[in-house]
Scaffold this motif. Sequence first.
Motif, PDB file in Angstrom:
ATOM      1  N   ASP A  51       0.824  -1.208   0.000  1.00 30.37           N
ATOM      2  CA  ASP A  51       0.000   0.000   0.000  1.00 30.37           C
ATOM      3  C   ASP A  51       0.863   1.265   0.000  1.00 30.37           C
ATOM      4  OD1 ASP A  51      -2.622  -1.213   0.123  1.00 30.37           O
ATOM      5  OD2 ASP A  51      -2.102  -1.792   2.175  1.00 30.37           O
ATOM      6  N   PRO A  52       1.444   1.622  -1.143  1.00 27.09           N
ATOM      7  CA  PRO A  52       2.314   2.804  -1.159  1.00 27.09           C
ATOM      8  C   PRO A  52       1.589   4.080  -0.744  1.00 27.09           C
ATOM      9  CG  PRO A  52       1.903   2.021  -3.398  1.00 27.09           C
ATOM     10  CD  PRO A  52       1.344   0.997  -2.459  1.00 27.09           C
ATOM     11  N   GLN A  53       0.285   4.191  -1.035  1.00 25.36           N
ATOM     12  CA  GLN A  53      -0.431   5.413  -0.656  1.00 25.36           C
ATOM     13  C   GLN A  53      -0.531   5.549   0.855  1.00 25.36           C
ATOM     14  OE1 GLN A  53      -1.761   2.826  -2.286  1.00 25.36           O
ATOM     15  NE2 GLN A  53      -3.821   2.388  -1.602  1.00 25.36           N
ATOM     16  N   ILE A  54      -0.645   4.434   1.562  1.00 23.45           N
ATOM     17  CA  ILE A  54      -0.698   4.486   3.032  1.00 23.45           C
ATOM     18  C   ILE A  54       0.672   4.890   3.580  1.00 23.45           C
ATOM     19  CG2 ILE A  54      -0.960   3.085   5.123  1.00 23.45           C
ATOM     20  CD1 ILE A  54      -3.125   1.507   3.579  1.00 23.45           C
ATOM     21  N   LEU A  55       1.730   4.326   2.998  1.00 17.97           N
ATOM     22  CA  LEU A  55       3.080   4.663   3.438  1.00 17.97           C
ATOM     23  C   LEU A  55       3.375   6.147   3.222  1.00 17.97           C
ATOM     24  CD1 LEU A  55       5.037   1.597   2.049  1.00 17.97           C
ATOM     25  CD2 LEU A  55       4.634   2.158   4.436  1.00 17.97           C
ATOM     26  N   ASN A  67       6.286   8.428   4.657  1.00 13.47           N
ATOM     27  CA  ASN A  67       7.382   7.745   3.978  1.00 13.47           C
ATOM     28  C   ASN A  67       7.584   8.394   2.607  1.00 13.47           C
ATOM     29  OD1 ASN A  67       9.215   5.983   2.914  1.00 13.47           O
ATOM     30  ND2 ASN A  67       8.137   4.159   3.576  1.00 13.47           N
ATOM     31  N   ASP A  68       8.817   8.694   2.261  1.00 12.45           N
ATOM     32  CA  ASP A  68       9.105   9.410   1.026  1.00 12.45           C
ATOM     33  C   ASP A  68       9.632   8.526  -0.100  1.00 12.45           C
ATOM     34  OD1 ASP A  68       8.487  11.933   2.244  1.00 12.45           O
ATOM     35  OD2 ASP A  68      10.398  11.750   3.299  1.00 12.45           O
ATOM     36  N   LEU A  69      10.412   7.532   0.238  1.00 12.40           N
ATOM     37  CA  LEU A  69      10.993   6.640  -0.765  1.00 12.40           C
ATOM     38  C   LEU A  69      10.677   5.199  -0.399  1.00 12.40           C
ATOM     39  CD1 LEU A  69      14.546   8.219  -1.177  1.00 12.40           C
ATOM     40  CD2 LEU A  69      12.660   8.297  -2.808  1.00 12.40           C
ATOM     41  N   ARG A  76       4.448  16.532  -0.724  1.00 15.17           N
ATOM     42  CA  ARG A  76       5.281  16.597   0.480  1.00 15.17           C
ATOM     43  C   ARG A  76       6.468  15.652   0.368  1.00 15.17           C
ATOM     44  NH1 ARG A  76       0.363  17.601   2.698  1.00 15.17           N
ATOM     45  NH2 ARG A  76      -0.158  15.413   2.956  1.00 15.17           N
ATOM     46  N   SER A  77       6.230  14.451  -0.139  1.00  9.69           N
ATOM     47  CA  SER A  77       7.332  13.503  -0.315  1.00  9.69           C
ATOM     48  C   SER A  77       8.358  14.041  -1.307  1.00  9.69           C
ATOM     49  CB  SER A  77       6.813  12.143  -0.787  1.00  9.69           C
ATOM     50  OG  SER A  77       6.118  11.497   0.249  1.00  9.69           O
ATOM     51  N   ALA A  78       7.872  14.567  -2.430  1.00 11.31           N
ATOM     52  CA  ALA A  78       8.783  15.118  -3.432  1.00 11.31           C
ATOM     53  C   ALA A  78       9.589  16.272  -2.843  1.00 11.31           C
ATOM     54  CB  ALA A  78       8.001  15.583  -4.655  1.00 11.31           C
ATOM     55  N   GLU A  79       8.937  17.131  -2.082  1.00  7.60           N
ATOM     56  CA  GLU A  79       9.633  18.268  -1.476  1.00  7.60           C
ATOM     57  C   GLU A  79      10.732  17.800  -0.527  1.00  7.60           C
ATOM     58  OE1 GLU A  79       8.644  22.370   0.956  1.00  7.60           O
ATOM     59  OE2 GLU A  79       7.226  20.701   1.109  1.00  7.60           O
TER      60      GLU A  79
END
Length: 98
Positions: A19-23, A28-30, A56-59
Amino acid sequence: MGFKGTVMTDWYNQKSLSDPQILMHAGNDLIMPGSTQTKLQKAISDDNLALGDLQRSAERVLNTIMNAYTFAKDNNVKAHSLTPSDVSTIMTDNGQSW
């Protein structure tokens, strides 16, 4: 807690890869080793991943890169991080050792 770096999963944690969307929502960024690309693309196309979470992860990833000493040196900007060599030089200059 004030952490300003990038959060990355442990490699091959199969349960977390489901579930990458939950992470990403949890901060979690990577997601390593990156084999979840199809699941992440599906989460985006199915509108199951909030744009804000992705931004937010990209930033955080980009800030980590831009704050790295090598990036700063190559782009003539002030570094916000130090390499082990930098730390060693500073310690030696101050009469300290590892």
